[in-house]
Every structure is written in C-alpha cells, then in structure tokens.
Motif scaffolding. Structure first.
Motif, PDB file in Angstrom:
ATOM      1  N   ALA A   1      -6.721  19.613  14.520  1.00  0.00           N
ATOM      2  CA  ALA A   1      -7.525  18.491  14.039  1.00  0.00           C
ATOM      3  C   ALA A   1      -6.976  17.204  14.634  1.00  0.00           C
ATOM      4  O   ALA A   1      -5.911  17.192  15.257  1.00  0.00           O
ATOM      5  CB  ALA A   1      -7.469  18.396  12.511  1.00  0.00           C
ATOM      6  N   ILE A   2      -7.711  16.147  14.434  1.00  0.00           N
ATOM      7  CA  ILE A   2      -7.171  14.813  14.680  1.00  0.00           C
ATOM      8  C   ILE A   2      -6.535  14.350  13.374  1.00  0.00           C
ATOM      9  O   ILE A   2      -7.182  14.411  12.311  1.00  0.00           O
ATOM     10  CB  ILE A   2      -8.263  13.826  15.129  1.00  0.00           C
ATOM     11  CG1 ILE A   2      -8.899  14.297  16.436  1.00  0.00           C
ATOM     12  CG2 ILE A   2      -7.669  12.427  15.299  1.00  0.00           C
ATOM     13  CD1 ILE A   2     -10.077  13.460  16.880  1.00  0.00           C
ATOM     14  N   TYR A   3      -5.309  13.902  13.454  1.00  0.00           N
ATOM     15  CA  TYR A   3      -4.571  13.469  12.271  1.00  0.00           C
ATOM     16  C   TYR A   3      -4.494  11.942  12.262  1.00  0.00           C
ATOM     17  O   TYR A   3      -4.108  11.323  13.259  1.00  0.00           O
ATOM     18  CB  TYR A   3      -3.183  14.081  12.247  1.00  0.00           C
ATOM     19  CG  TYR A   3      -3.210  15.531  11.841  1.00  0.00           C
ATOM     20  CD1 TYR A   3      -3.672  16.508  12.720  1.00  0.00           C
ATOM     21  CD2 TYR A   3      -2.828  15.928  10.558  1.00  0.00           C
ATOM     22  CE1 TYR A   3      -3.733  17.834  12.338  1.00  0.00           C
ATOM     23  CE2 TYR A   3      -2.882  17.256  10.173  1.00  0.00           C
ATOM     24  CZ  TYR A   3      -3.343  18.201  11.069  1.00  0.00           C
ATOM     25  OH  TYR A   3      -3.407  19.513  10.679  1.00  0.00           O
ATOM     26  N   TYR A   4      -4.848  11.387  11.121  1.00  0.00           N
ATOM     27  CA  TYR A   4      -4.876   9.939  10.955  1.00  0.00           C
ATOM     28  C   TYR A   4      -3.881   9.489   9.898  1.00  0.00           C
ATOM     29  O   TYR A   4      -3.760  10.112   8.837  1.00  0.00           O
ATOM     30  CB  TYR A   4      -6.264   9.478  10.508  1.00  0.00           C
ATOM     31  CG  TYR A   4      -7.355   9.682  11.520  1.00  0.00           C
ATOM     32  CD1 TYR A   4      -8.091  10.873  11.549  1.00  0.00           C
ATOM     33  CD2 TYR A   4      -7.680   8.692  12.434  1.00  0.00           C
ATOM     34  CE1 TYR A   4      -9.099  11.061  12.473  1.00  0.00           C
ATOM     35  CE2 TYR A   4      -8.698   8.871  13.360  1.00  0.00           C
ATOM     36  CZ  TYR A   4      -9.398  10.059  13.374  1.00  0.00           C
ATOM     37  OH  TYR A   4     -10.404  10.249  14.285  1.00  0.00           O
ATOM     38  N   CYS A   5      -3.225   8.415  10.190  1.00  0.00           N
ATOM     39  CA  CYS A   5      -2.405   7.712   9.213  1.00  0.00           C
ATOM     40  C   CYS A   5      -3.281   6.638   8.561  1.00  0.00           C
ATOM     41  O   CYS A   5      -4.138   6.045   9.232  1.00  0.00           O
ATOM     42  CB  CYS A   5      -1.234   7.090   9.961  1.00  0.00           C
ATOM     43  SG  CYS A   5      -0.181   6.010   9.025  1.00  0.00           S
ATOM     44  N   ALA A   6      -3.070   6.387   7.272  1.00  0.00           N
ATOM     45  CA  ALA A   6      -3.905   5.410   6.580  1.00  0.00           C
ATOM     46  C   ALA A   6      -3.104   4.704   5.497  1.00  0.00           C
ATOM     47  O   ALA A   6      -2.122   5.249   4.980  1.00  0.00           O
ATOM     48  CB  ALA A   6      -5.118   6.099   5.963  1.00  0.00           C
ATOM     49  N   ALA A   7      -3.535   3.500   5.150  1.00  0.00           N
ATOM     50  CA  ALA A   7      -2.927   2.739   4.068  1.00  0.00           C
ATOM     51  C   ALA A   7      -3.924   2.626   2.933  1.00  0.00           C
ATOM     52  O   ALA A   7      -5.092   2.248   3.156  1.00  0.00           O
ATOM     53  CB  ALA A   7      -2.513   1.362   4.554  1.00  0.00           C
ATOM     54  N   GLY A   8      -3.460   2.943   1.724  1.00  0.00           N
ATOM     55  CA  GLY A   8      -4.366   2.944   0.585  1.00  0.00           C
ATOM     56  C   GLY A   8      -3.671   2.506  -0.681  1.00  0.00           C
ATOM     57  O   GLY A   8      -2.545   2.012  -0.651  1.00  0.00           O
ATOM     58  N   PRO A   9      -4.315   2.679  -1.818  1.00  0.00           N
ATOM     59  CA  PRO A   9      -3.787   2.173  -3.089  1.00  0.00           C
ATOM     60  C   PRO A   9      -2.479   2.852  -3.477  1.00  0.00           C
ATOM     61  O   PRO A   9      -2.318   4.056  -3.280  1.00  0.00           O
ATOM     62  CB  PRO A   9      -4.901   2.492  -4.079  1.00  0.00           C
ATOM     63  CG  PRO A   9      -5.652   3.611  -3.456  1.00  0.00           C
ATOM     64  CD  PRO A   9      -5.589   3.390  -1.984  1.00  0.00           C
ATOM     65  N   LYS A  10      -1.579   2.054  -4.071  1.00  0.00           N
ATOM     66  CA  LYS A  10      -0.279   2.623  -4.435  1.00  0.00           C
ATOM     67  C   LYS A  10      -0.140   2.883  -5.928  1.00  0.00           C
ATOM     68  O   LYS A  10       0.836   3.498  -6.350  1.00  0.00           O
ATOM     69  CB  LYS A  10       0.851   1.709  -3.966  1.00  0.00           C
ATOM     70  CG  LYS A  10       0.948   0.369  -4.676  1.00  0.00           C
ATOM     71  CD  LYS A  10       2.159  -0.387  -4.176  1.00  0.00           C
ATOM     72  CE  LYS A  10       2.329  -1.705  -4.897  1.00  0.00           C
ATOM     73  NZ  LYS A  10       3.531  -2.428  -4.422  1.00  0.00           N
ATOM     74  N   TYR A  11      -1.122   2.427  -6.726  1.00  0.00           N
ATOM     75  CA  TYR A  11      -0.977   2.555  -8.172  1.00  0.00           C
ATOM     76  C   TYR A  11      -1.579   3.846  -8.726  1.00  0.00           C
ATOM     77  O   TYR A  11      -1.475   4.114  -9.914  1.00  0.00           O
ATOM     78  CB  TYR A  11      -1.580   1.339  -8.858  1.00  0.00           C
ATOM     79  CG  TYR A  11      -0.810   0.074  -8.551  1.00  0.00           C
ATOM     80  CD1 TYR A  11      -1.390  -0.940  -7.794  1.00  0.00           C
ATOM     81  CD2 TYR A  11       0.497  -0.087  -8.983  1.00  0.00           C
ATOM     82  CE1 TYR A  11      -0.688  -2.087  -7.488  1.00  0.00           C
ATOM     83  CE2 TYR A  11       1.215  -1.235  -8.683  1.00  0.00           C
ATOM     84  CZ  TYR A  11       0.620  -2.230  -7.938  1.00  0.00           C
ATOM     85  OH  TYR A  11       1.322  -3.367  -7.632  1.00  0.00           O
ATOM     86  N   TYR A  12      -2.227   4.603  -7.891  1.00  0.00           N
ATOM     87  CA  TYR A  12      -2.671   5.928  -8.299  1.00  0.00           C
ATOM     88  C   TYR A  12      -2.706   6.814  -7.061  1.00  0.00           C
ATOM     89  O   TYR A  12      -2.671   6.317  -5.937  1.00  0.00           O
ATOM     90  CB  TYR A  12      -4.050   5.876  -8.970  1.00  0.00           C
ATOM     91  CG  TYR A  12      -5.181   5.414  -8.085  1.00  0.00           C
ATOM     92  CD1 TYR A  12      -5.453   4.056  -7.912  1.00  0.00           C
ATOM     93  CD2 TYR A  12      -5.986   6.332  -7.406  1.00  0.00           C
ATOM     94  CE1 TYR A  12      -6.492   3.633  -7.104  1.00  0.00           C
ATOM     95  CE2 TYR A  12      -7.026   5.906  -6.588  1.00  0.00           C
ATOM     96  CZ  TYR A  12      -7.270   4.552  -6.441  1.00  0.00           C
ATOM     97  OH  TYR A  12      -8.291   4.128  -5.628  1.00  0.00           O
TER      98      TYR A  12
ATOM     99  N   TYR B   1       0.825  -1.199   0.000  1.00  0.00           N
ATOM    100  CA  TYR B   1       0.000   0.000   0.000  1.00  0.00           C
ATOM    101  C   TYR B   1       0.863   1.254   0.000  1.00  0.00           C
ATOM    102  O   TYR B   1       2.029   1.218   0.381  1.00  0.00           O
ATOM    103  CB  TYR B   1      -0.904   0.015   1.230  1.00  0.00           C
ATOM    104  CG  TYR B   1      -1.840  -1.151   1.310  1.00  0.00           C
ATOM    105  CD1 TYR B   1      -1.452  -2.347   1.916  1.00  0.00           C
ATOM    106  CD2 TYR B   1      -3.118  -1.075   0.781  1.00  0.00           C
ATOM    107  CE1 TYR B   1      -2.307  -3.429   1.974  1.00  0.00           C
ATOM    108  CE2 TYR B   1      -3.983  -2.146   0.845  1.00  0.00           C
ATOM    109  CZ  TYR B   1      -3.565  -3.323   1.439  1.00  0.00           C
ATOM    110  OH  TYR B   1      -4.419  -4.388   1.495  1.00  0.00           O
ATOM    111  N   ALA B   2       0.241   2.356  -0.390  1.00  0.00           N
ATOM    112  CA  ALA B   2       0.806   3.679  -0.149  1.00  0.00           C
ATOM    113  C   ALA B   2       0.285   4.164   1.194  1.00  0.00           C
ATOM    114  O   ALA B   2      -0.752   3.696   1.681  1.00  0.00           O
ATOM    115  CB  ALA B   2       0.415   4.647  -1.260  1.00  0.00           C
ATOM    116  N   MET B   3       0.997   5.103   1.781  1.00  0.00           N
ATOM    117  CA  MET B   3       0.611   5.630   3.086  1.00  0.00           C
ATOM    118  C   MET B   3       0.141   7.063   2.960  1.00  0.00           C
ATOM    119  O   MET B   3       0.765   7.868   2.256  1.00  0.00           O
ATOM    120  CB  MET B   3       1.793   5.554   4.038  1.00  0.00           C
ATOM    121  CG  MET B   3       2.329   4.139   4.241  1.00  0.00           C
ATOM    122  SD  MET B   3       1.096   3.038   4.936  1.00  0.00           S
ATOM    123  CE  MET B   3       0.864   3.830   6.520  1.00  0.00           C
ATOM    124  N   GLY B   4      -0.944   7.357   3.647  1.00  0.00           N
ATOM    125  CA  GLY B   4      -1.477   8.707   3.594  1.00  0.00           C
ATOM    126  C   GLY B   4      -1.702   9.284   4.977  1.00  0.00           C
ATOM    127  O   GLY B   4      -1.774   8.547   5.962  1.00  0.00           O
TER     128      GLY B   4
END
Length: 124
Positions: free
Chosen positions: A92-103, A32-35
């Motif tokens: 704000a509350i800041y969240y780390c997330a894992a998502g798609p890496k191809y776009y 995954y990509a990280m956001g």
C-alpha cells in the motif's frame, strides 16, 4: 501549520521488515497526535497506528497488532512505523498524518495534515 515529510518505503519480500519515518515541522505540530494510514489499490485509506508526542501513548489497529510498532523520537520530531513480518496484503501507500490528541481518532477525516505518502510493496 504542520508539515510532514515521510521516508523509508520500498520493496521487500514476504516476512521482511521496513521502517517508515515521518518528520514533523511547523509551529503547532506538537498540538496533535500522529497517525499512520495505509491505502491499498481498490480499498479505502485505513488506519494503522497512532501515537501522542507527550506521553507516547499508542494505539495500533488489530489487523497489524503484533507485527507493526509505532514510536516517536521527540528530539528529532520524528515518528516511526516499524513493520515486521510483512505480507503481500500490506502492500500500500503509507501516509503519516496529524490529528486530534484528546481522543483516539481512527477515521481519515479526523486528520487534517498529511504527508506525501510512501509506497511499500511486499513481494510474495
């Protein structure tokens, strides 16, 4: 399959800096990509920045460009969000997330794994 543990939030004065950290674990996190997203009271959760594990390709929202920087340390499985020149509206509350890496995904619904969130408060 992906666990995300965040740290580094807190209270800072206007113009100050904070660095958020997100440690990723699990057998598939490198797929995954990280956001980073922020969620302010009364607002929708908003995209802040994104990075890929492999080449470190980054994308930062225009609203924070020039003030926030996303980076990663592959050896530590950790993604960082360096926040400089903080403003009260960054609270704000800041969240780390894992998502798609191809776009380059900037929608909340594109991300399937989330950290617990860290409060960032910027006082005026």
């Amino acid at each position: 399959q992906v666990q995300l543990l965040e740290s580094g939030g807190g209270l800072v004065q206007t113009g100050g800096s904070l660095r958020l950290s997100c440690i990723a674990s699990g057998p598939t996190f490198s797929n995954y990509a990280m956001g980073w997203f922020c969620h302010a009271p009364g607002k929708e959760r908003e995209f802040v920045a994104r990075i890929t594990w492999s080449v470190g390709s980054t994308y930062v929202a225009d609203s924070v460009k020039g003030r926030f920087t996303i980076s990663r340390d592959n050896a530590k499985n950790t993604v960082y969000l360096q926040m400089n020149s903080l403003k009260p509206e960054d609270t704000a509350i800041y969240y780390c997330a894992a998502g798609p890496k191809y776009y380059i995904a900037i929608r909340r619904d594109d991300y399937g794994y989330w950290g617990q969130g860290n409060q960032v408060t910027v006082s005026s």
